[in-house]
Design a protein around this motif. Structure first.
Motif, short mmCIF file in Angstrom:
data_model
loop_
_atom_site.label_atom_id
_atom_site.label_comp_id
_atom_site.label_asym_id
_atom_site.label_seq_id
_atom_site.Cartn_x
_atom_site.Cartn_y
_atom_site.Cartn_z
N ALA A 264 -11.37 1.87 -4.48
CA ALA A 264 -11.41 2.54 -3.18
C ALA A 264 -10.29 2.00 -2.28
O ALA A 264 -9.61 2.76 -1.60
CB ALA A 264 -12.77 2.32 -2.53
N VAL A 265 -10.12 0.67 -2.31
CA VAL A 265 -9.07 0.08 -1.48
C VAL A 265 -7.69 0.56 -1.96
O VAL A 265 -6.82 0.92 -1.17
CB VAL A 265 -9.17 -1.45 -1.54
CG1 VAL A 265 -7.92 -2.08 -0.94
CG2 VAL A 265 -10.40 -1.91 -0.79
N LEU A 266 -7.52 0.59 -3.29
CA LEU A 266 -6.21 0.96 -3.83
C LEU A 266 -5.85 2.41 -3.54
O LEU A 266 -4.71 2.72 -3.23
CB LEU A 266 -6.21 0.75 -5.34
CG LEU A 266 -5.90 -0.64 -5.85
CD1 LEU A 266 -6.04 -0.67 -7.35
CD2 LEU A 266 -4.49 -1.04 -5.45
N ALA A 269 -7.98 3.61 0.77
CA ALA A 269 -7.83 2.90 2.04
C ALA A 269 -6.48 3.27 2.65
O ALA A 269 -5.72 4.05 2.10
CB ALA A 269 -7.94 1.40 1.82
N ALA A 270 -6.22 2.65 3.78
CA ALA A 270 -5.02 3.02 4.52
C ALA A 270 -3.76 2.75 3.69
O ALA A 270 -3.82 2.25 2.58
CB ALA A 270 -4.98 2.24 5.81
N ARG A 274 -0.28 -0.81 6.15
CA ARG A 274 -1.44 -1.25 6.92
C ARG A 274 -2.29 -2.22 6.10
O ARG A 274 -2.85 -3.17 6.63
CB ARG A 274 -2.27 -0.03 7.31
CG ARG A 274 -2.89 -0.20 8.68
CD ARG A 274 -3.84 0.93 8.97
NE ARG A 274 -5.19 0.40 9.11
CZ ARG A 274 -6.27 1.15 9.06
NH1 ARG A 274 -6.17 2.43 8.83
NH2 ARG A 274 -7.44 0.61 9.25
N ARG A 275 -2.32 -2.01 4.80
CA ARG A 275 -3.13 -2.88 3.98
C ARG A 275 -2.59 -4.31 4.00
O ARG A 275 -3.34 -5.28 4.05
CB ARG A 275 -3.18 -2.36 2.54
CG ARG A 275 -4.10 -3.18 1.69
CD ARG A 275 -4.18 -2.71 0.26
NE ARG A 275 -4.33 -1.27 0.15
CZ ARG A 275 -3.45 -0.52 -0.50
NH1 ARG A 275 -2.40 -1.05 -1.06
NH2 ARG A 275 -3.64 0.76 -0.60
N ASP A 278 -3.65 -6.06 7.07
CA ASP A 278 -5.08 -6.28 7.29
C ASP A 278 -5.66 -7.00 6.07
O ASP A 278 -5.80 -6.40 5.00
CB ASP A 278 -5.76 -4.92 7.49
CG ASP A 278 -7.22 -5.10 7.89
OD1 ASP A 278 -7.73 -6.25 7.79
OD2 ASP A 278 -7.83 -4.11 8.30
N ALA A 280 -8.56 -7.74 5.41
CA ALA A 280 -9.88 -7.25 4.99
C ALA A 280 -9.77 -6.22 3.86
O ALA A 280 -10.69 -6.08 3.05
CB ALA A 280 -10.60 -6.61 6.17
N ILE A 281 -8.63 -5.52 3.82
CA ILE A 281 -8.50 -4.51 2.78
C ILE A 281 -7.34 -4.82 1.85
O ILE A 281 -6.82 -3.94 1.17
CB ILE A 281 -8.33 -3.10 3.39
CG1 ILE A 281 -7.19 -3.10 4.42
CG2 ILE A 281 -9.61 -2.62 4.02
CD1 ILE A 281 -6.89 -1.72 4.94
#
Lengths: 306, 359
Positions: A264-266, A269-270, A274-275, A278, A280-281
């Protein structure tokens, strides 16, 4: 002339009033005018007193009696004769003697056994003879035109049979192929698909690629493997449904959850910029070995070696 | 508007950009829980309606008689707050009945006053339309403008309703003296949500025997009022859309779903007894697909994420897309059987994330 001989035989050791005669009337065939191959019918009429019976095992058997004489048939029948019953024994002989001049030949005698209350007794059927002659003069020349012509040659045309054989063979072959396909026998059998093994191979190949870490393609490979196992696209939300249906993968629940989070992150996510800003992601550094390990374990469970 | 009282806490928040959205999310979940206590066994429907509220979309509820559609909408209206008005669809209703209220005054003279839509002025928050399919097409067309533009013309002036949200319901029992909504009107509804009897036997038993559920007014009154102040919702909705990210992979996914729904035959989808080439007469519109993305963003936000996952798209796909998909007349009568099969086949066909993803 017909030769008739009557043998009168008195029975022994029987009371006078019970005495009856055993008679054997012989009716041989005519005596002359036979050629090679002719058949001769010899008859006997046997009358037996009450309580007596012919031992049929003593009847002559059809056979080659001698090199020029065959006994072809032997028949026994019960017939009416002189107001009583008699056994008619018919023997059919065939001569194969080729004489150079007219010649008398003798057919040998044989014995018949009669069983009575007083015991067994043998009756002799006497020998008899006939004359046989050559068919043609011995010195007449032999020419080929005396031979019968050969039958005409008829060639066998087997074309239809050959075509029919070929068609039948083809039909049989197609039938066999069809049956094999229908029954999914080799080579038409399908090995159970192993989507996770395919995923494992892809992940291993990608892991060897140098340069930028190919996390996304590796993730996609595992996704496709899981999709193939679930038989439809497997989303993270479906994980419980998937593990209920395929409990053998349940030990990997936590790893699968982490995998879906990472995916999902890959993918969802943004943006990369941005990753990176941040934490967190951000993608953890252990992601690559985790995916590789997950692919291995999934493939192992798929093969039943988990 | 309400300012955040604490720092955003959920993972993946874009921190400053969504500052304050957390508090709204907490309010939304609190409202959801409160409505869920009043209307039991309808959690997914409540979640969908709240999604529509936070997307500022109009909602059409469809379901059997007596399953609680009106109660549910009243409970939501209670939470949203603001003036609301309610209209019962009838076959003899005319568009002017919406706008004007004509009567004989005490002085014996005919009077014309503002009707249901206008009586609360431009502050109107919720407009209920019960049994919408009983109204005639003239009424539908007025409603169409009200939904699309949030404006009507009356008393020789244009009236604007910036906070308006239309809730409509219709039952599926009668076909006599009803008028099917025109395609344009259906497309204007953000969602069409099917309401069914609760599946849990305990809920059904409670609905039958628990006296708490027999008094609808008291039940609706239990829902805390104005927890989602209607004046703020437009701004919040915009911020939710900005805060929740969609990536190229999700765009690929949504686009593939859209294509498969528009042309299922080309996508290799087969449904037994259906000629796929002739099935779809009007595909999901661009407005529909943008509504899908908005609803998916809002779902992700309600789930506490700032990224849209394929699950979010799937959660809102049926209520957002199905009523905008028009089938050939020969298949329209079998819609209830075909559409779920089609949607299921579409989701079985489109992988997420797709391998063809260029990135």
């Amino acid at each position: 002339m017909r030769l008739a001989t009557t043998l009168l035989l008195a029975t022994l050791a029987l009371p006078a009033e019970a005495v009856a005669e055993t008679t054997l009337d012989v009716a041989p065939p005519r005596e002359h005018a036979y050629w090679i191959g002719d058949r001769l019918t010899h008859r006997i009429f046997l009358t037996l007193p009450e309580g007596h019976a012919l031992d049929r095992s003593t009847l002559p058997r059809p056979r080659s009696v001698t090199y020029w004489l065959d006994l072809r048939e032997v028949a026994v029948a019960s017939v009416e004769r002189a107001g009583g019953r008699a056994l008619e024994i018919t023997t059919l002989y065939q001569t194969f003697y080729a004489p150079l001049e007219p010649k008398r030949l003798e057919v040998p005698a044989y014995l018949l056994r009669v069983n009575g209350p007083e015991g067994a007794r043998d009756l002799e059927v006497p020998a008899w003879s006939f004359f046989t002659s050559p068919i043609r003069p011995i010195l007449a020349p032999t020419t080929p035109d005396q031979l019968l012509p050969d039958d005409g040659y008829v060639g066998i045309v087997a074309q239809r049979e050959e075509i029919a054989t070929a068609v039948s063979a083809l039909l049989a072959l197609f039938g066999a192929i069809g049956l094999t396909w229908h029954q999914a026998w080799p080579p038409f059998h399908r090995r159970s698909a192993r989507p996770l093994a395919v995923a494992q191979r892809q992940v291993r190949r990608l892991a060897r690629v140098s340069g930028e870490v190919p996390l996304r393609p590796m993730c996609l490979a595992v996704h496709r493997g899981l999709d193939g196992t679930f038989r439809r696209p497997l989303l993270g939300a479906d994980l419980d449904v998937f593990l209920t249906g395929r409990p053998e993968f349940a030990p990997l629940r936590e790893q699968l959850q982490r995998f879906f989070q990472l995916s999902a992150v890959l993918f969802f996510a943004a943006t990369d910029a941005r990753r990176q800003a941040d934490p967190a992601i951000a993608v953890p550094e252990t992601a690559l070995p985790e995916i590789a390990g997950l692919a291995d374990r999934l493939a192992a469970i798929e093969r039943g070696r988990g | 508007m309400i300012e955040p009282t604490e720092e955003p806490s959920y993972i993946g928040s874009g921190v400053d950009r969504v500052r304050g959205l957390d508090v709204w999310r907490a309010s939304a979940l609190a409202a959801e829980a409160a409505i869920g206590r009043a209307i039991i066994g309808q959690q997914s429907v409540i979640r969908l309606i709240l999604t529509a509220v936070f997307c500022r979309g109009h909602v059409l509820l469809e379901g059997n008689v007596g399953v609680g559609k009106t109660t549910l909408l009243r409970a939501v209206a209670q939470a949203v707050g603001g003036p609301f008005t309610r209209v019962e669809g009838t076959v003899d209703m005319m568009p002017s009945d919406f706008l004007y209220s004509a009567f004989i005054g005490e002085d014996g003279r005919p009077r014309v006053e503002p009707g249901p839509v206008l009586e609360h002025g431009e502050d109107l928050s919720v407009f209920f339309f019960n049994e919408i399919n009983r109204a005639r097409p003239q009424v539908h067309s007025l409603l169409l403008r009200l939904m699309a533009e949030r404006r009507v013309n009356a008393f020789q002036a244009e009236h604007h309703f910036p906070h308006l949200q239309v809730f409509a319901d219709r039952n599926q029992i009668e076909r006599d003296e009803t008028f099917e909504l025109p395609a344009a009107a259906r497309d204007r509804f953000f969602m069409e949500i099917a309401v069914a009897v609760p599946t849990d036997p305990r809920d059904r038993r409670a609905l039958a025997f628990d006296t708490r559920y027999h008094d609808v007014d008291a039940l609706v009154a239990e829902v805390p009022a104005k927890t989602l102040p209607y004046r703020e919702l437009d701004a919040i909705a915009r911020r939710i859309q900005e805060a929740v990210a969609t990536t190229e992979a999700l765009e690929t996914y949504v686009f593939a779903l859209w294509e498969a729904l528009r042309e299922p035959g080309a996508a290799g989808i087969e449904i037994e007894g259906v000629d796929m080439a002739r099935l779809i007469r009007g595909g999901a519109s661009p407005r529909g697909i943008s509504a899908l993305v908005r609803a998916a963003r809002c779902t992700a936000w309600l789930e506490g994420r700032d990224m849209v996952l394929p699950e979010d798209v799937r959660a809102v796909f049926i209520p957002v897309m199905v009523h905008r998909t028009f089938l050939s007349p020969v298949y329209e009568s079998r819609r209830e059987e075909i559409m779920p099969a089609l949607v299921d086949a579409v989701f079985a066909r489109v992988p997420a994330p797709a391998t063809a993803d260029p990135r």
